[in-house]
Write a protein that holds these residues in place. Structure first.
Motif, mmCIF file in Angstrom:
data_model
loop_
_atom_site.group_PDB
_atom_site.id
_atom_site.type_symbol
_atom_site.label_atom_id
_atom_site.label_comp_id
_atom_site.label_asym_id
_atom_site.label_seq_id
_atom_site.Cartn_x
_atom_site.Cartn_y
_atom_site.Cartn_z
ATOM 1 N N THR A 36 -7.309 5.215 -30.285
ATOM 2 C CA THR A 36 -7.386 5.777 -29.257
ATOM 3 C C THR A 36 -6.725 7.546 -29.855
ATOM 4 O O THR A 36 -5.684 7.309 -30.993
ATOM 5 C CB THR A 36 -7.052 5.526 -28.426
ATOM 6 O OG1 THR A 36 -6.140 4.867 -28.815
ATOM 7 C CG2 THR A 36 -7.785 3.997 -28.230
ATOM 8 N N THR A 37 -6.664 8.280 -28.857
ATOM 9 C CA THR A 37 -5.850 9.458 -29.163
ATOM 10 C C THR A 37 -4.237 9.279 -29.122
ATOM 11 O O THR A 37 -3.005 9.725 -29.104
ATOM 12 C CB THR A 37 -5.781 10.931 -27.811
ATOM 13 O OG1 THR A 37 -6.245 10.433 -26.777
ATOM 14 C CG2 THR A 37 -6.984 11.736 -28.658
ATOM 15 N N LEU A 38 -4.101 7.961 -27.963
ATOM 16 C CA LEU A 38 -2.280 7.397 -27.698
ATOM 17 C C LEU A 38 -2.239 5.824 -28.921
ATOM 18 O O LEU A 38 -1.305 6.086 -27.848
ATOM 19 C CB LEU A 38 -2.332 6.548 -26.290
ATOM 20 C CG LEU A 38 -2.062 7.685 -25.092
ATOM 21 C CD1 LEU A 38 -2.537 7.324 -23.905
ATOM 22 C CD2 LEU A 38 -1.687 8.602 -26.001
ATOM 23 N N GLY A 39 -3.431 5.860 -30.003
ATOM 24 C CA GLY A 39 -1.943 5.238 -30.426
ATOM 25 C C GLY A 39 -3.740 3.913 -30.914
ATOM 26 O O GLY A 39 -4.670 4.212 -29.881
ATOM 27 N N ASN A 40 -3.305 2.925 -31.767
ATOM 28 C CA ASN A 40 -4.743 1.869 -32.459
ATOM 29 C C ASN A 40 -4.042 0.993 -31.059
ATOM 30 O O ASN A 40 -3.564 0.476 -31.129
ATOM 31 C CB ASN A 40 -4.923 1.823 -33.703
ATOM 32 C CG ASN A 40 -5.383 2.965 -34.546
ATOM 33 O OD1 ASN A 40 -5.546 4.191 -33.669
ATOM 34 N ND2 ASN A 40 -4.944 3.197 -35.630
ATOM 35 N N ILE A 41 -5.693 0.294 -31.124
ATOM 36 C CA ILE A 41 -4.880 -1.601 -30.538
ATOM 37 C C ILE A 41 -6.530 -2.065 -31.349
ATOM 38 O O ILE A 41 -7.312 -1.414 -31.511
ATOM 39 C CB ILE A 41 -6.258 -1.864 -28.746
ATOM 40 C CG1 ILE A 41 -4.785 -0.706 -28.658
ATOM 41 C CG2 ILE A 41 -6.455 -2.300 -27.763
ATOM 42 C CD1 ILE A 41 -6.398 0.409 -27.062
#
Length: 192
Positions: A36-41
């Motif tokens: 995601t644009t806010l990091g990885n999950i």
């Protein structure tokens, strides 16, 4: 791809479909990364608990369906939902809905992934959500008696889930709880 609300399989066919799933979908726990644009999950899928749901999710993953979709519904203290709409809030066409597997044994607990659906139990297609904090969506506690199907657990990136859950939201195109600043799903892929 179609976007209709109907039961895919009669109950007898549902049981038959479970036994005919490929080995990868029927028992092997796969790791999937949501970039995601806010990091990885990173999510560990549970095909032993929800085989049809996992197979459905992996179909969308392998087709590249989730690339450039967004988290379109974010409710702090509840969940983050994505995987069905573009940045312009246009719903992407999907495959037919799947049967509900909410009684598979996994609970809607913090940092689990589940399928979103309409008020009709057998309506899940591509949209999914990650639980932030709720249990009233479990089949044994749901007001509709059906619940929502959990099919995996976040194993990395819980901080990213929390970051997404904390974004400011607004109403856009008649939809509530839409992030003010777009939270894009850049890609979803199966990890080796």
């Amino acid at each position: 791809m179609k976007n209709r609300f109907r039961i895919l399989l009669p109950l007898a066919s549902f049981a038959a479909a479970l036994t005919s799933l490929p080995a990868a979908a029927a028992g092997k726990e796969e790791l999937v990364e949501i970039d995601t644009t806010l990091g990885n999950i990173v999510v560990r899928l549970a095909p032993d608990r929800a085989p049809i749901t996992v197979k459905n999710f992996l179909t969308y993953v392998r087709e590249g369906f989730y690339k450039d979709t967004i988290f379109h519904r974010v409710i702090p203290g509840f969940m983050i939902q994505g995987g069905g709409f573009t940045e312009q809030l246009r719903e992407k066409p999907t495959h037919d809905p799947i049967p509900l597997e909410a009684r598979g044994g996994m609970k809607n607990e913090r940092y689990t992934i589940a399928m979103a659906r309409t008020s009709y139990p057998h309506s899940a297609t591509s949209p999914f959500y990650i639980n932030v904090d709720n249990d009233f969506l479990n089949a044994d506690q749901a007001s509709d008696g059906n619940g929502y199907c959990v099919f995996g657990t976040v194993v990395k990136g819980a901080d990213v889930v929390d970051k997404i859950a904390a974004v400011r939201t607004t109403t856009r195109r008649g939809m509530n709880d839409v992030p003010v600043d777009v939270v894009k799903i850049l890609d979803v892929k199966v990890l080796p």
